[in-house]
Enzyme design. Sequence first.
Site, PDB file in Angstrom:
ATOM      1  N   ALA A 119       0.809  -1.221   0.000  1.00  0.00           N
ATOM      2  CA  ALA A 119       0.000   0.000   0.000  1.00  0.00           C
ATOM      3  C   ALA A 119       0.844   1.274   0.000  1.00  0.00           C
ATOM      4  O   ALA A 119       0.339   2.356   0.298  1.00  0.00           O
ATOM      5  CB  ALA A 119      -0.920  -0.009   1.207  1.00  0.00           C
ATOM      6  N   ASN A 175       1.130  -3.099   8.139  1.00  0.00           N
ATOM      7  CA  ASN A 175       2.198  -3.914   7.543  1.00  0.00           C
ATOM      8  C   ASN A 175       3.190  -3.041   6.765  1.00  0.00           C
ATOM      9  O   ASN A 175       4.377  -3.353   6.698  1.00  0.00           O
ATOM     10  CB  ASN A 175       1.590  -4.966   6.613  1.00  0.00           C
ATOM     11  CG  ASN A 175       0.932  -6.087   7.391  1.00  0.00           C
ATOM     12  OD1 ASN A 175       1.587  -7.013   7.834  1.00  0.00           O
ATOM     13  ND2 ASN A 175      -0.377  -5.993   7.587  1.00  0.00           N
ATOM     14  N   HIS A 203      -0.662   7.311   3.701  1.00  0.00           N
ATOM     15  CA  HIS A 203       0.642   6.984   4.288  1.00  0.00           C
ATOM     16  C   HIS A 203       1.629   8.092   3.911  1.00  0.00           C
ATOM     17  O   HIS A 203       1.862   8.333   2.729  1.00  0.00           O
ATOM     18  CB  HIS A 203       1.160   5.640   3.768  1.00  0.00           C
ATOM     19  CG  HIS A 203       0.220   4.501   4.023  1.00  0.00           C
ATOM     20  ND1 HIS A 203      -0.047   4.021   5.283  1.00  0.00           N
ATOM     21  CD2 HIS A 203      -0.529   3.759   3.182  1.00  0.00           C
ATOM     22  CE1 HIS A 203      -0.918   3.025   5.211  1.00  0.00           C
ATOM     23  NE2 HIS A 203      -1.225   2.842   3.939  1.00  0.00           N
TER      24      HIS A 203
HETATM   25  N1  LIG Z   1       1.951  -5.003   3.030  1.00  0.00           N
HETATM   26  C1  LIG Z   1       0.960  -4.164   2.783  1.00  0.00           C
HETATM   27  O1  LIG Z   1       1.164  -3.065   2.276  1.00  0.00           O
HETATM   28  C2  LIG Z   1      -0.440  -4.552   3.089  1.00  0.00           C
HETATM   29  C3  LIG Z   1      -0.743  -5.733   3.735  1.00  0.00           C
HETATM   30  N2  LIG Z   1      -2.032  -6.087   3.952  1.00  0.00           N
HETATM   31  C4  LIG Z   1      -2.311  -7.370   4.600  1.00  0.00           C
HETATM   32  O2  LIG Z   1      -2.662  -8.303   3.590  1.00  0.00           O
HETATM   33  C5  LIG Z   1      -3.489  -9.324   4.157  1.00  0.00           C
HETATM   34  C6  LIG Z   1      -4.702  -9.570   3.259  1.00  0.00           C
HETATM   35  O3  LIG Z   1      -5.520  -8.426   3.242  1.00  0.00           O
HETATM   36  P1  LIG Z   1      -7.078  -8.548   2.866  1.00  0.00           P
HETATM   37  O4  LIG Z   1      -7.249  -9.443   1.706  1.00  0.00           O
HETATM   38  O5  LIG Z   1      -7.609  -7.175   2.811  1.00  0.00           O
HETATM   39  O6  LIG Z   1      -7.634  -9.298   4.173  1.00  0.00           O
HETATM   40  P2  LIG Z   1      -9.011 -10.108   4.317  1.00  0.00           P
HETATM   41  O7  LIG Z   1      -9.243 -10.246   5.774  1.00  0.00           O
HETATM   42  O8  LIG Z   1     -10.072  -9.484   3.472  1.00  0.00           O
HETATM   43  O9  LIG Z   1      -8.699 -11.548   3.671  1.00  0.00           O
HETATM   44  C7  LIG Z   1      -7.795 -12.445   4.258  1.00  0.00           C
HETATM   45  C8  LIG Z   1      -8.354 -13.850   4.128  1.00  0.00           C
HETATM   46  O10 LIG Z   1      -7.352 -14.780   4.565  1.00  0.00           O
HETATM   47  C9  LIG Z   1      -7.943 -15.621   5.567  1.00  0.00           C
HETATM   48  N3  LIG Z   1      -6.932 -16.077   6.521  1.00  0.00           N
HETATM   49  C10 LIG Z   1      -6.457 -15.445   7.615  1.00  0.00           C
HETATM   50  N4  LIG Z   1      -5.564 -16.230   8.250  1.00  0.00           N
HETATM   51  C11 LIG Z   1      -5.461 -17.371   7.541  1.00  0.00           C
HETATM   52  C12 LIG Z   1      -4.710 -18.574   7.693  1.00  0.00           C
HETATM   53  N5  LIG Z   1      -3.897 -18.767   8.744  1.00  0.00           N
HETATM   54  N6  LIG Z   1      -4.841 -19.547   6.759  1.00  0.00           N
HETATM   55  C13 LIG Z   1      -5.696 -19.402   5.719  1.00  0.00           C
HETATM   56  N7  LIG Z   1      -6.450 -18.278   5.524  1.00  0.00           N
HETATM   57  C14 LIG Z   1      -6.328 -17.271   6.426  1.00  0.00           C
HETATM   58  C15 LIG Z   1      -8.995 -14.753   6.217  1.00  0.00           C
HETATM   59  O11 LIG Z   1      -9.915 -15.551   6.944  1.00  0.00           O
HETATM   60  P3  LIG Z   1     -10.552 -14.903   8.315  1.00  0.00           P
HETATM   61  O12 LIG Z   1     -11.465 -13.809   7.892  1.00  0.00           O
HETATM   62  O13 LIG Z   1     -11.239 -16.073   8.952  1.00  0.00           O
HETATM   63  O14 LIG Z   1      -9.367 -14.399   9.112  1.00  0.00           O
HETATM   64  C16 LIG Z   1      -9.588 -14.077   5.006  1.00  0.00           C
HETATM   65  O15 LIG Z   1     -10.528 -14.898   4.333  1.00  0.00           O
HETATM   66  C17 LIG Z   1      -3.831  -8.842   5.576  1.00  0.00           C
HETATM   67  O16 LIG Z   1      -2.969  -9.476   6.519  1.00  0.00           O
HETATM   68  C18 LIG Z   1      -3.514  -7.357   5.518  1.00  0.00           C
HETATM   69  O17 LIG Z   1      -3.220  -6.818   6.770  1.00  0.00           O
HETATM   70  C19 LIG Z   1      -3.072  -5.304   3.522  1.00  0.00           C
HETATM   71  C20 LIG Z   1      -2.805  -4.125   2.905  1.00  0.00           C
HETATM   72  C21 LIG Z   1      -1.487  -3.632   2.665  1.00  0.00           C
HETATM   73  O1  LIG Z   2      -3.653  -1.011   3.032  1.00  0.00           O
HETATM   74  C1  LIG Z   2      -3.102  -0.134   3.706  1.00  0.00           C
HETATM   75  O2  LIG Z   2      -3.261   1.082   3.499  1.00  0.00           O
HETATM   76  C2  LIG Z   2      -2.099  -0.502   4.748  1.00  0.00           C
HETATM   77  C3  LIG Z   2      -2.398  -1.694   5.501  1.00  0.00           C
HETATM   78  O3  LIG Z   2      -3.523  -2.089   5.718  1.00  0.00           O
HETATM   79  C4  LIG Z   2      -1.255  -2.443   6.050  1.00  0.00           C
HETATM   80  O4  LIG Z   2      -0.112  -2.013   5.828  1.00  0.00           O
HETATM   81  O5  LIG Z   2      -1.478  -3.472   6.702  1.00  0.00           O
END
Ligand SMILES: NC(=O)C1=CN([C@@H]2O[C@H](COP(=O)(O)OP(=O)(O)OC[C@H]3O[C@@H](n4cnc5c(N)ncnc54)[C@H](OP(=O)(O)O)[C@@H]3O)[C@@H](O)[C@H]2O)C=CC1
Ligand SMILES: O=C([O-])CC(=O)C(=O)O
Length: 252
Positions: A119, A175, A203
């Site tokens: 992001a 993250n 951000h």
């Molecule tokens: N690096 C970056 O810049 C960013 C990172 N992120 C991260 O990316 C990830 C995905 O985001 P997003 O798609 O919006 O999240 P969502 O919650 O919409 O989707 C994640 C999915 O993965 C499932 N899940 C969680 N833990 C596990 C596991 N151990 N094994 C299998 N499935 C699992 C969740 O189930 P359940 O709902 O039951 O938990 C859910 O269905 C998040 O961790 C988020 O914080 C997001 C944005 C930016």
């Molecule tokens: O999507 C974003 O803006 C940032 C975020 O959630 C993350 O870093 O986990």
Amino acid sequence: MRRIGLLGCGNVGEIIAHKHEGFIIAALHDAVYTRAQAVEDACGARAYESFDEFLAQDIDIVVEAASVSAVKTHAEAILLAGKDMVILSVGALTDKPFRDHLKECAVSTGARIYIPSGAITGLDNLKVCQIARVSKVLLRTTKNPRSLGIEADHPMLLFKGTARDCIRQYPKNINVAVAIELASGHETEVELWADPNTDRNTHELIVEGEFGDINITVSNRPSPENPATSYLAALSILTLLRNLDNPIQIGT
Ligand SMILES: NC(=O)C1=CN([C@@H]2O[C@H](COP(=O)(O)OP(=O)(O)OC[C@H]3O[C@@H](n4cnc5c(N)ncnc54)[C@H](OP(=O)(O)O)[C@@H]3O)[C@@H](O)[C@H]2O)C=CC1
Ligand SMILES: O=C([O-])CC(=O)C(=O)O
């Protein structure tokens, strides 16, 4: 074409399943099995309820878009199976012994770990901080309280401190701070604000170093299915996967 296993079929996983191009999605897994099943038709891959069965499929790369705890639980097995891994929930890597262990696993099988820009932008040249003198790396993140799962009727500073402590408290929201810390190799200060007057995930990256100053503001649209996650994060993974085999690599 690279064969992808999608670990996490929530908001980001669903976008990847619908918009994939330049790679094949070969297997799907989500803690909520019906979510993996729901994207089968969009990408032509099969959903596996069992993680072990999912990992045993003919895949080159596991793309994690699940959670920090999913990385902690599954990354070792993925890398020891010789599969590359894209880690979006990079907050899992703030723990240095765990990060070092994953590096060893990757080296032992020749697997690679890719951290997408997610992001934020600017991770490319931020890596110069690994060799330059740097006095400040600060991330100021502002989201609508809804994205943070709270209620607030005025702007509030929710957290001020290190990236490591912030991700512990907000594993679904910050993250990016850990990605910045890993890219820069420099302890990153974080301010996390909730502001009811914004509908963006903003951000601001502020860096002061011997080379001068960096000020980058990314004003993200939240993704439709999960306001905590910016839409840019899904596009970032799609773009990373498209360019993996490009012989011309752009950016540091
Ligand atoms: N690096 C970056 O810049 C960013 C990172 N992120 C991260 O990316 C990830 C995905 O985001 P997003 O798609 O919006 O999240 P969502 O919650 O919409 O989707 C994640 C999915 O993965 C499932 N899940 C969680 N833990 C596990 C596991 N151990 N094994 C299998 N499935 C699992 C969740 O189930 P359940 O709902 O039951 O938990 C859910 O269905 C998040 O961790 C988020 O914080 C997001 C944005 C930016
Ligand atoms: O999507 C974003 O803006 C940032 C975020 O959630 C993350 O870093 O986990």
